[in-house]
Write a protein that holds these residues in place. Structure first.
Motif, short mmCIF file in Angstrom:
data_model
loop_
_atom_site.label_atom_id
_atom_site.label_comp_id
_atom_site.label_asym_id
_atom_site.label_seq_id
_atom_site.Cartn_x
_atom_site.Cartn_y
_atom_site.Cartn_z
N LYS A 1 3.08 2.34 4.70
CA LYS A 1 2.15 2.64 3.61
C LYS A 1 1.47 3.96 3.93
CE LYS A 1 -1.19 0.74 0.60
NZ LYS A 1 -0.91 0.01 -0.57
N ASN A 2 1.57 4.89 2.99
CA ASN A 2 0.87 6.17 3.14
C ASN A 2 -0.60 5.91 2.91
OD1 ASN A 2 3.38 7.42 3.38
ND2 ASN A 2 3.52 7.78 1.19
N ASP B 1 0.12 6.98 -6.63
CA ASP B 1 0.59 5.79 -7.34
C ASP B 1 1.83 5.21 -6.67
OD1 ASP B 1 -1.41 5.99 -9.23
OD2 ASP B 1 -0.17 7.11 -10.64
N HIS B 2 2.42 5.97 -5.77
CA HIS B 2 3.63 5.56 -5.07
C HIS B 2 3.39 5.71 -3.56
CE1 HIS B 2 5.64 5.44 -8.89
NE2 HIS B 2 5.17 6.64 -9.15
N PRO B 3 2.65 4.75 -2.98
CA PRO B 3 2.19 4.93 -1.60
C PRO B 3 3.14 4.47 -0.49
CG PRO B 3 1.24 2.94 -2.52
CD PRO B 3 2.06 3.59 -3.62
N TRP B 4 4.36 4.07 -0.81
CA TRP B 4 5.25 3.51 0.20
C TRP B 4 6.38 4.47 0.57
CZ3 TRP B 4 4.10 -0.83 2.78
CH2 TRP B 4 3.13 -1.66 2.22
N ASP B 5 6.76 4.45 1.84
CA ASP B 5 7.90 5.19 2.35
C ASP B 5 8.60 4.28 3.37
OD1 ASP B 5 9.67 7.28 2.62
OD2 ASP B 5 8.20 8.71 3.38
N TYR C 1 7.49 5.43 -2.97
CA TYR C 1 7.84 4.25 -3.76
C TYR C 1 6.60 3.44 -4.10
CZ TYR C 1 12.28 5.91 -2.24
OH TYR C 1 13.36 6.74 -2.02
N ALA C 2 6.62 2.82 -5.26
CA ALA C 2 5.47 2.07 -5.77
C ALA C 2 5.24 0.78 -4.99
CB ALA C 2 5.65 1.77 -7.25
N THR C 3 6.32 0.19 -4.46
CA THR C 3 6.19 -1.09 -3.74
C THR C 3 6.96 -1.03 -2.43
OG1 THR C 3 8.17 -2.09 -4.71
CG2 THR C 3 6.09 -2.35 -5.94
N ALA C 4 6.60 -1.93 -1.53
CA ALA C 4 7.33 -2.04 -0.27
C ALA C 4 8.78 -2.44 -0.52
CB ALA C 4 6.64 -3.06 0.65
N GLU C 5 9.02 -3.27 -1.52
CA GLU C 5 10.38 -3.71 -1.83
C GLU C 5 11.26 -2.53 -2.26
OE1 GLU C 5 7.60 -5.21 -3.07
OE2 GLU C 5 7.64 -6.99 -1.81
N GLU C 6 10.70 -1.63 -3.07
CA GLU C 6 11.45 -0.43 -3.47
C GLU C 6 11.76 0.44 -2.26
OE1 GLU C 6 9.46 1.79 -6.53
OE2 GLU C 6 9.36 0.07 -7.87
N ALA C 7 10.80 0.56 -1.36
CA ALA C 7 11.02 1.36 -0.15
C ALA C 7 12.09 0.73 0.74
CB ALA C 7 9.70 1.53 0.62
N PHE C 8 12.08 -0.61 0.90
CA PHE C 8 13.13 -1.29 1.68
C PHE C 8 14.50 -1.01 1.07
CE2 PHE C 8 10.16 -4.40 3.77
CZ PHE C 8 10.56 -4.14 5.07
N ALA C 9 14.62 -1.16 -0.24
CA ALA C 9 15.91 -0.94 -0.91
C ALA C 9 16.39 0.50 -0.70
CB ALA C 9 15.80 -1.26 -2.40
#
Length: 85
Positions: A23-24, A30-34, A62-70
């Motif tokens: 998490k940034n 609005d997209h705090p995940w990497d 990415y907006a969510t942790a799930e998007e970042a994982f994918a």
């Protein structure tokens, strides 16, 4: 302060892909995940220094942790493909 990383692992073409989301903090985005990736031989700890390849995220956040994982696993598959040429 260092963030605790929770690694998810998948076996792909004989190598393990480890992905952790990050998490940034404090940027107000609005997209705090990497993500970060480690490619290892099977059974090697993802936090060990003996990984074959380590990669940070990409230019996107990415907006969510799930998007970042994918996104991390997608990049991880591509990295393994390039190692296995």
């Amino acid at each position: 302060m260092e963030q605790q990383q929770n690694w998810s692992t998948e076996l792909y073409k004989g190598l393990e892909i480890h992905v952790a989301t990050l998490k940034n903090s404090g940027d107000g985005s609005d997209h705090p995940w990497d993500y970060t990736i480690r490619i290892c031989e099977p059974g090697v700890d993802a936090t060990a220094e003996s990984d074959l390849l380590t990669a940070a995220g990409d230019d996107g956040d990415y907006a969510t942790a799930e998007e970042a994982f994918a996104a991390g696993f997608k990049k991880g598959y591509a990295l393994v493909d390039s190692l296995k040429k």
